[in-house]
Design an enzyme around this catalytic site. Structure first.
Site: not given
Ligand code: COA
Length: 373
Positions: A155-158, A334
């Site tokens: 998700a956003c930390s990819s 991300s």
């Protein structure tokens, strides 16, 4: 051991934009149509009326003024409220491949390198437009890279998770130069019919080149001093779309097959986790928050970023210390912290320290401490 260096970054920004006012106009037309269509049921109490959205709320609650998108027309059509991104035949590059190649070329140019210098590609983003062949392998072929490639989704930390994988590959010797690319088409998984979140996301693609330090000229790029990842399960940001669970054919009428969140809970639970992760990561490499020249934070919400920066520094951060790109790009998952880094690092001097930090669904947090060479 060989150390890893960030030697270049690139950004692809879709040319089309949507202002808050335009988005709200389309949403409110949908609300009016809905309330007219179900007027009798609403009057009898059998159904709730939908509430209109407001541009002032959006900017105040999130800091977002506009977003770049792959397709404006479908999103702004009140009958649809969903982008039109047509399927392409298998012998044409995918949309994510096109975005990736554009961002990667800029990263290579900035580093003064060519595809021949690269031997691995990691495509790291919230949603892949197909499961296989991996988008990264397609990008590898499009760029003409000899080596290996794989996709990563946290998700956003990819992007930061991809960065750690790239740093490890370079430091362990399995690659000399790795491209980490984040083609985020967030408009494809945003529910533009949901008042609480219809304004949150935009589309963009970032690329980062990570290389062995001995291949990068002194004074160029950033040393990677350390990476730290953290995950903790939560249902507060979720998307149930998947091959076992596809929703309806149009993909526009099944809210749980799109992005859903408990935004307030996310704000409250994630902000302290992020601040604590940054502080403990800094301490683990013998640095203090006061040593930081810059924090390139995940871009989901302006108030959240200000709170995190305040918790880390013990005072309010200036806009130079914690740059914001939310106003122009909205949340690009991300890609957000990498866009902030790409657009706001050229003024740093040798020895200046910074942290790239992402956070989002999972929950997931990724921290990368870097030093200007
Ligand atoms: N237009 C006008 N008013 C709206 C609205 C809209 N589009 N959406 C909600 N509101 C109203 C609500 O109904 C509520 O009204 P009430 O007080 O009368 O009940 C009020 O605005 C406040 O809503 P709330 O949801 O509490 O706003 P908020 O300040 O928490 O902001 C988010 C909402 C989603 C922007 C914010 O919580 C957030 O960004 N959280 C973090 C999300 C995050 O990081 N997610 C990661 C995703 S990758």
């Amino acid at each position: 051991m060989t150390k890893a260096v960030i030697s270049g970054t690139g950004l692809y920004t879709p040319p089309a934009t949507i202002e808050n006012e335009e988005l709200v106009q389309a949403f409110n037309a949908y609300v009016d149509n809905h309330n007219r269509q179900y007027a009798d049921e609403i009057a009898s109490g059998a159904r709730d009326a939908l509430q209109p959205s407001a541009p002032e709320f959006i900017e105040k609650a999130s800091g977002i003024k506009r977003r770049h998108v792959i397709d404006r027309e479908g999103i702004l059509d009140p009958e649809r409220l969903c982008p039109i991104i047509p399927d392409r035949p298998n012998d044409e590059p995918s949309v994510q491949c096109d975005m990736s190649v554009a961002a990667a070329r800029e990263a290579l140019d900035q580093a003064g390198k060519s595809a021949a210098d690269v031997d691995a590609v990691i495509v790291a983003c919230s949603n892949m437009q197909r499961p296989y062949p991996a988008i990264s392998v397609e990008v590898q072929a499009a760029l003409g890279i000899d080596g290996f490639a794989y996709d990563v989704n946290v998700a956003c930390s990819s992007a930061t998770f991809g960065l750690q994988a790239a740093v490890n590959a370079v430091e362990q010797g399995s690659a000399n130069a790795v491209l980490v690319i984040s083609p985020e088409i967030c408009s494809g998984h945003l529910n533009f019919r949901d008042r609480d979140s219809h304004f949150i996301f935009g589309d963009a693609c970032t690329a980062i080149l990570v290389e062995r330090e001995d291949r990068v000229a002194p004074g160029k790029g950033y040393d990677v001093l350390g990476t730290r990842l953290k995950t903790q399960f939560s249902n507060n940001i979720r998307n149930n779309f998947g091959f076992l669970n596809r929703g309806d054919d149009a993909g526009v009428g099944a809210p749980d097959k799109l992005f859903v969140q408990q935004g307030r809970k996310v704000f409250k639970e994630v902000s302290p986790m992020v601040a604590e992760t940054i502080q403990s990561h800094l301490a683990s490499v013998d640095l203090a928050p006061s040593d930081l020249k810059r924090m390139w934070l995940h871009q989901a919400n302006l108030n959240m970023n200000q709170l995190i920066a305040r918790r880390v520094l013990g005072r309010d951060a200036t806009i130079e210390e914690a740059p914001v790109i939310l106003d122009e790009y909205a949340n690009t998952s991300s890609a957000g912290s990498i866009i902030a880094f790409h657009l706001h690092n050229s003024d740093l001097s040798t020895g200046d320290l910074g942290v790239i930090c992402s956070f989002g669904a999972g929950y997931s947090i990724g921290c990368v401490i870097i030093r200007k060479r």
